[in-house]
Design an enzyme around this catalytic site. Structure first.
Site, short mmCIF file in Angstrom:
data_model
loop_
_atom_site.label_atom_id
_atom_site.label_comp_id
_atom_site.label_asym_id
_atom_site.label_seq_id
_atom_site.Cartn_x
_atom_site.Cartn_y
_atom_site.Cartn_z
N ALA A 111 0.87 -1.19 0.00
CA ALA A 111 0.00 0.00 0.00
C ALA A 111 0.90 1.23 0.00
O ALA A 111 2.05 1.17 0.46
CB ALA A 111 -0.87 -0.03 1.25
N GLU A 131 4.14 -5.27 7.43
CA GLU A 131 3.30 -4.26 8.10
C GLU A 131 3.74 -3.97 9.53
O GLU A 131 3.72 -2.83 9.98
CB GLU A 131 1.82 -4.70 8.10
CG GLU A 131 1.13 -4.59 6.74
CD GLU A 131 1.34 -5.81 5.86
OE1 GLU A 131 2.20 -6.68 6.17
OE2 GLU A 131 0.64 -5.91 4.84
#
Ligand code: DAK
Length: 259
Positions: A68, A136
Protein backbone atom coordinates in the site's frame (compact mmCIF):
# COMPACT_ATOMS: atom_id res chain seq x y z
CA UNK A 1 -5.26 -1.48 -24.65
CA UNK A 2 -7.27 0.52 -22.10
CA UNK A 3 -5.30 3.02 -20.12
CA UNK A 4 -6.34 4.07 -16.67
CA UNK A 5 -4.16 6.54 -14.77
CA UNK A 6 -2.47 3.86 -12.70
CA UNK A 7 -3.28 0.58 -14.41
CA UNK A 8 -2.88 -0.75 -17.95
CA UNK A 9 -5.35 -3.27 -19.31
CA UNK A 10 -4.30 -5.06 -22.49
CA UNK A 11 -6.26 -7.64 -24.41
CA UNK A 12 -3.74 -10.14 -25.71
CA UNK A 13 -4.30 -12.84 -28.29
CA UNK A 14 -6.51 -15.79 -27.42
CA UNK A 15 -8.88 -13.82 -25.19
CA UNK A 16 -6.22 -13.32 -22.56
CA UNK A 17 -6.14 -10.04 -20.66
CA UNK A 18 -3.17 -8.56 -18.84
CA UNK A 19 -3.62 -6.04 -16.03
CA UNK A 20 -0.42 -4.15 -15.15
CA UNK A 21 -0.16 -1.96 -12.05
CA UNK A 22 1.60 1.03 -13.53
CA UNK A 23 3.31 3.26 -10.96
CA UNK A 24 6.91 2.15 -11.42
CA UNK A 25 8.40 5.28 -9.80
CA UNK A 26 7.01 4.15 -6.45
CA UNK A 27 7.47 0.44 -7.18
CA UNK A 28 3.75 0.18 -8.06
CA UNK A 29 2.57 1.02 -4.54
CA UNK A 30 -1.21 0.92 -4.21
CA UNK A 31 -3.02 4.14 -3.38
CA UNK A 32 -6.80 4.49 -3.40
CA UNK A 33 -6.81 5.80 -6.99
CA UNK A 34 -4.89 2.71 -8.17
CA UNK A 35 -7.33 0.43 -6.36
CA UNK A 36 -10.24 2.24 -8.06
CA UNK A 37 -8.57 1.85 -11.48
CA UNK A 38 -7.99 -1.82 -10.76
CA UNK A 39 -11.64 -2.31 -9.82
CA UNK A 40 -12.76 -0.55 -13.04
CA UNK A 41 -10.37 -2.65 -15.17
CA UNK A 42 -11.68 -5.83 -13.54
CA UNK A 43 -15.24 -4.91 -14.51
CA UNK A 44 -14.10 -4.47 -18.14
CA UNK A 45 -12.74 -8.03 -18.05
CA UNK A 46 -15.84 -9.34 -16.24
CA UNK A 47 -18.10 -7.81 -18.89
CA UNK A 48 -16.28 -9.56 -21.76
CA UNK A 49 -17.82 -13.01 -22.07
CA UNK A 50 -15.03 -14.07 -24.43
CA UNK A 51 -12.32 -13.44 -21.79
CA UNK A 52 -10.61 -16.67 -20.71
CA UNK A 53 -7.62 -15.80 -18.49
CA UNK A 54 -6.37 -12.71 -16.69
CA UNK A 55 -2.67 -12.11 -16.01
CA UNK A 56 -1.72 -9.59 -13.33
CA UNK A 57 1.72 -8.01 -13.11
CA UNK A 58 3.61 -4.83 -12.20
CA UNK A 59 5.35 -2.32 -14.46
CA UNK A 60 9.15 -2.31 -14.54
CA UNK A 61 11.68 -4.94 -13.62
CA UNK A 62 12.03 -4.29 -9.93
CA UNK A 63 8.64 -4.64 -8.38
CA UNK A 64 5.28 -6.35 -8.70
CA UNK A 65 3.70 -4.15 -5.99
CA UNK A 66 5.71 -2.87 -3.00
CA UNK A 67 2.62 -2.56 -0.82
CA UNK A 68 0.00 0.00 0.00
CA UNK A 69 1.18 3.55 -0.63
CA UNK A 70 2.77 4.54 2.66
CA UNK A 71 2.85 8.25 1.79
CA UNK A 72 -0.94 8.22 1.31
CA UNK A 73 -1.60 6.00 4.34
CA UNK A 74 0.59 7.86 6.81
CA UNK A 75 -1.93 10.63 7.63
CA UNK A 76 -5.15 8.58 7.54
CA UNK A 77 -7.59 8.72 10.44
CA UNK A 78 -8.83 5.41 11.87
CA UNK A 79 -12.05 5.61 9.88
CA UNK A 80 -10.26 6.51 6.65
CA UNK A 81 -7.84 3.61 7.21
CA UNK A 82 -10.76 1.23 7.71
CA UNK A 83 -12.35 2.49 4.48
CA UNK A 84 -9.06 2.11 2.60
CA UNK A 85 -8.75 -1.47 3.84
CA UNK A 86 -12.32 -2.24 2.81
CA UNK A 87 -11.75 -0.79 -0.66
CA UNK A 88 -8.73 -3.07 -1.16
CA UNK A 89 -10.46 -6.13 0.29
CA UNK A 90 -13.42 -5.64 -2.03
CA UNK A 91 -11.19 -5.11 -5.06
CA UNK A 92 -8.98 -8.11 -4.27
CA UNK A 93 -12.00 -10.34 -3.63
CA UNK A 94 -13.12 -9.61 -7.20
CA UNK A 95 -10.07 -11.53 -8.51
CA UNK A 96 -11.43 -14.58 -6.67
CA UNK A 97 -15.03 -14.15 -7.81
CA UNK A 98 -14.13 -13.41 -11.45
CA UNK A 99 -15.21 -16.46 -13.42
CA UNK A 100 -11.90 -16.94 -15.25
CA UNK A 101 -8.52 -18.03 -13.82
CA UNK A 102 -6.27 -15.19 -12.69
CA UNK A 103 -2.50 -15.73 -12.67
CA UNK A 104 -0.19 -13.34 -10.79
CA UNK A 105 3.13 -12.85 -12.57
CA UNK A 106 5.24 -11.56 -9.69
CA UNK A 107 8.17 -9.74 -11.26
CA UNK A 108 9.99 -8.39 -8.18
CA UNK A 109 8.87 -7.13 -4.77
CA UNK A 110 5.47 -8.37 -3.57
CA UNK A 111 5.31 -6.79 -0.14
CA UNK A 112 2.36 -6.03 2.12
CA UNK A 113 -0.53 -5.17 -0.20
CA UNK A 114 1.53 -6.59 -3.08
CA UNK A 115 1.79 -10.01 -1.48
CA UNK A 116 -1.92 -9.75 -0.60
CA UNK A 117 -2.76 -8.89 -4.21
CA UNK A 118 -0.75 -11.88 -5.50
CA UNK A 119 -2.47 -14.18 -3.00
CA UNK A 120 -5.89 -13.02 -4.22
CA UNK A 121 -5.04 -14.34 -7.68
CA UNK A 122 -5.72 -18.02 -8.35
CA UNK A 123 -2.03 -18.93 -8.51
CA UNK A 124 1.36 -17.29 -8.73
CA UNK A 125 4.30 -17.54 -11.11
CA UNK A 126 7.37 -15.63 -9.90
CA UNK A 127 10.53 -14.29 -11.49
CA UNK A 128 13.82 -15.32 -9.92
CA UNK A 129 14.25 -11.85 -8.35
CA UNK A 130 10.82 -11.90 -6.66
CA UNK A 131 10.55 -11.28 -2.93
CA UNK A 132 7.44 -11.92 -0.83
CA UNK A 133 6.69 -10.49 2.59
CA UNK A 134 4.22 -8.89 4.95
CA UNK A 135 6.26 -6.12 6.58
CA UNK A 136 3.30 -4.26 8.10
CA UNK A 137 4.50 -4.81 11.68
CA UNK A 138 7.70 -2.89 10.81
CA UNK A 139 5.38 0.08 10.13
CA UNK A 140 3.39 -0.37 13.31
CA UNK A 141 0.26 -1.83 11.74
CA UNK A 142 -1.32 -5.19 11.01
CA UNK A 143 -1.97 -6.40 7.47
CA UNK A 144 -5.11 -4.72 6.14
CA UNK A 145 -5.75 -6.29 2.74
CA UNK A 146 -6.35 -9.93 3.77
CA UNK A 147 -2.78 -11.08 4.43
CA UNK A 148 -3.41 -12.40 7.93
CA UNK A 149 -6.11 -14.69 6.48
CA UNK A 150 -4.91 -15.68 3.01
CA UNK A 151 -1.27 -16.32 3.94
CA UNK A 152 -2.04 -19.05 6.55
CA UNK A 153 -4.40 -20.71 4.06
CA UNK A 154 -1.55 -20.91 1.53
CA UNK A 155 1.58 -21.64 3.55
CA UNK A 156 0.13 -22.98 6.82
CA UNK A 157 -0.31 -21.23 10.15
CA UNK A 158 3.22 -21.55 11.53
CA UNK A 159 5.06 -20.22 8.48
CA UNK A 160 2.49 -17.46 8.01
CA UNK A 161 2.83 -16.47 11.65
CA UNK A 162 6.61 -16.32 11.30
CA UNK A 163 6.37 -14.08 8.24
CA UNK A 164 3.64 -11.87 9.71
CA UNK A 165 5.21 -11.20 13.09
CA UNK A 166 8.82 -10.90 11.88
CA UNK A 167 8.29 -9.19 8.53
CA UNK A 168 10.90 -11.58 7.05
CA UNK A 169 10.84 -11.77 3.26
CA UNK A 170 10.95 -15.01 1.29
CA UNK A 171 12.87 -15.15 -1.96
CA UNK A 172 11.22 -16.76 -4.97
CA UNK A 173 12.61 -20.25 -4.37
CA UNK A 174 11.66 -20.33 -0.72
CA UNK A 175 8.20 -19.02 -1.62
CA UNK A 176 7.90 -21.95 -4.04
CA UNK A 177 9.08 -24.47 -1.41
CA UNK A 178 6.46 -23.10 0.97
CA UNK A 179 3.64 -23.46 -1.56
CA UNK A 180 3.05 -19.76 -2.15
CA UNK A 181 4.38 -19.83 -5.71
CA UNK A 182 3.79 -22.52 -8.34
CA UNK A 183 6.84 -21.90 -10.55
CA UNK A 184 9.92 -19.67 -10.66
CA UNK A 185 11.31 -18.44 -13.99
CA UNK A 186 14.10 -16.11 -15.11
CA UNK A 187 12.60 -12.63 -15.22
CA UNK A 188 12.89 -12.36 -19.02
CA UNK A 189 10.76 -15.51 -19.39
CA UNK A 190 8.02 -14.71 -16.88
CA UNK A 191 5.47 -13.20 -19.30
CA UNK A 192 6.14 -15.88 -21.92
CA UNK A 193 5.51 -18.61 -19.32
CA UNK A 194 2.35 -16.85 -18.16
CA UNK A 195 1.10 -16.71 -21.74
CA UNK A 196 1.97 -20.37 -22.29
CA UNK A 197 -0.09 -21.38 -19.26
CA UNK A 198 -2.92 -19.08 -20.38
CA UNK A 199 -2.91 -20.72 -23.82
CA UNK A 200 -3.12 -24.16 -22.22
CA UNK A 201 -6.13 -23.04 -20.13
CA UNK A 202 -7.77 -21.49 -23.23
CA UNK A 203 -7.71 -24.87 -24.99
CA UNK A 204 -10.03 -26.33 -22.32
CA UNK A 205 -13.80 -26.00 -22.06
CA UNK A 206 -14.54 -22.48 -20.78
CA UNK A 207 -17.57 -23.53 -18.74
CA UNK A 208 -15.75 -26.42 -17.08
CA UNK A 209 -12.82 -24.10 -16.28
CA UNK A 210 -15.25 -21.56 -14.80
CA UNK A 211 -17.01 -24.21 -12.69
CA UNK A 212 -13.69 -25.63 -11.52
CA UNK A 213 -12.50 -22.24 -10.32
CA UNK A 214 -15.79 -21.74 -8.50
CA UNK A 215 -15.50 -25.15 -6.83
CA UNK A 216 -12.02 -24.46 -5.52
CA UNK A 217 -12.70 -20.88 -4.48
CA UNK A 218 -16.08 -21.45 -2.82
CA UNK A 219 -15.41 -24.99 -1.68
CA UNK A 220 -12.40 -24.17 0.48
CA UNK A 221 -14.58 -22.21 2.90
CA UNK A 222 -17.25 -24.94 3.17
CA UNK A 223 -17.23 -28.18 5.14
CA UNK A 224 -16.25 -31.22 3.07
CA UNK A 225 -19.77 -32.59 2.78
CA UNK A 226 -21.26 -29.37 1.41
CA UNK A 227 -18.23 -28.72 -0.77
CA UNK A 228 -18.50 -32.18 -2.34
CA UNK A 229 -22.26 -31.69 -2.81
CA UNK A 230 -21.50 -28.51 -4.72
CA UNK A 231 -19.03 -30.50 -6.84
CA UNK A 232 -21.76 -33.05 -7.69
CA UNK A 233 -24.12 -30.25 -8.70
CA UNK A 234 -21.64 -28.53 -11.00
CA UNK A 235 -20.40 -31.85 -12.40
CA UNK A 236 -24.02 -32.70 -13.25
CA UNK A 237 -24.55 -29.28 -14.79
CA UNK A 238 -21.62 -29.87 -17.16
CA UNK A 239 -23.80 -32.52 -18.84
CA UNK A 240 -26.22 -29.78 -19.88
CA UNK A 241 -23.48 -28.09 -21.94
CA UNK A 242 -22.22 -28.60 -25.49
CA UNK A 243 -18.76 -28.71 -24.01
CA UNK A 244 -19.26 -32.02 -22.32
CA UNK A 245 -20.62 -33.70 -25.45
CA UNK A 246 -17.85 -32.20 -27.63
CA UNK A 247 -15.10 -33.09 -25.10
CA UNK A 248 -16.14 -36.69 -24.68
CA UNK A 249 -17.08 -37.26 -28.34
CA UNK A 250 -13.69 -35.85 -29.41
CA UNK A 251 -11.90 -38.25 -27.06
CA UNK A 252 -13.80 -41.23 -28.44
CA UNK A 253 -13.18 -40.08 -32.02
CA UNK A 254 -9.45 -39.71 -31.21
CA UNK A 255 -9.34 -36.02 -32.09
CA UNK A 256 -8.75 -32.81 -30.18
CA UNK A 257 -11.88 -31.18 -28.74
CA UNK A 258 -12.96 -27.94 -30.36
CA UNK A 259 -14.57 -25.86 -27.63
N1 DAK B 1 4.60 3.22 -0.60
C1 DAK B 1 5.02 4.41 -1.11
N2 DAK B 1 6.18 4.57 -1.75
C2 DAK B 1 6.97 3.47 -1.89
C3 DAK B 1 6.59 2.20 -1.37
C4 DAK B 1 5.34 2.10 -0.70
N3 DAK B 1 4.87 0.95 -0.20
N4 DAK B 1 7.59 1.33 -1.66
C5 DAK B 1 8.53 2.03 -2.32
N5 DAK B 1 8.17 3.32 -2.47
C6 DAK B 1 8.91 4.38 -3.13
C7 DAK B 1 10.08 4.84 -2.29
O1 DAK B 1 9.67 5.76 -1.30
C8 DAK B 1 10.97 5.46 -3.34
O2 DAK B 1 10.46 6.74 -3.66
P1 DAK B 1 11.46 8.00 -3.91
O3 DAK B 1 12.29 8.08 -2.67
O4 DAK B 1 12.27 7.60 -5.12
O5 DAK B 1 10.55 9.16 -4.13
C9 DAK B 1 10.74 4.59 -4.56
O6 DAK B 1 9.52 3.90 -4.32
C10 DAK B 1 11.83 3.52 -4.74
O7 DAK B 1 11.96 2.82 -3.52
P2 DAK B 1 13.35 2.66 -2.71
O8 DAK B 1 14.28 3.79 -3.02
O9 DAK B 1 13.00 2.40 -1.29
O10 DAK B 1 13.92 1.34 -3.40
P3 DAK B 1 14.90 0.26 -2.75
O11 DAK B 1 15.33 -0.63 -3.84
O12 DAK B 1 15.96 0.93 -1.92
O13 DAK B 1 13.99 -0.57 -1.73
C11 DAK B 1 11.95 -1.76 -1.06
C12 DAK B 1 12.90 -1.35 -2.22
C13 DAK B 1 10.73 -2.43 -1.66
C14 DAK B 1 12.67 -2.76 -0.17
C15 DAK B 1 11.58 -0.50 -0.25
O14 DAK B 1 11.07 0.49 -1.15
C16 DAK B 1 10.51 -0.77 0.78
O15 DAK B 1 10.80 -1.30 1.86
N6 DAK B 1 9.28 -0.34 0.47
C17 DAK B 1 8.18 -0.43 1.42
C18 DAK B 1 7.73 -1.85 1.53
C19 DAK B 1 6.61 -2.01 2.51
O16 DAK B 1 6.79 -1.80 3.74
N7 DAK B 1 5.46 -2.35 2.02
C20 DAK B 1 4.29 -2.64 2.86
C21 DAK B 1 3.52 -1.40 2.99
S1 DAK B 1 2.20 -1.67 4.17
C22 DAK B 1 -4.48 -1.36 6.64
C23 DAK B 1 -3.44 -1.84 7.39
C24 DAK B 1 -2.21 -2.02 6.83
C25 DAK B 1 -1.99 -1.75 5.50
C26 DAK B 1 -3.01 -1.26 4.74
C27 DAK B 1 -4.27 -1.07 5.29
N8 DAK B 1 -5.77 -1.12 7.27
C28 DAK B 1 -5.97 -1.56 8.60
C29 DAK B 1 -6.85 -0.72 6.49
C30 DAK B 1 -0.64 -1.91 5.00
C31 DAK B 1 -0.43 -2.32 3.80
C32 DAK B 1 0.95 -2.33 3.26
O17 DAK B 1 1.12 -2.76 2.16
Amino acid sequence: MQTFDNVLLEQLEGNVYCLTVNRPKVLNALNKETLADMAAALEVVAADSSARVLLVTGAGEKSFVAGADISQMQALTALQAKKFGEQALQTFRRFETLDIPVIALVNGFALGGGCELAMSCDFIFASDNAKFGQPEVTLGVTPGFGGSQRLPRLVGRAMAMEMLVSGRMLDANEAMQRGLVNHVYPQAELMEQGLKMAAKICRNGPVSVKFTKELVQRGQDLDLENACAMESDLFGLCFATDEQSEGMTAFLEKRKADF
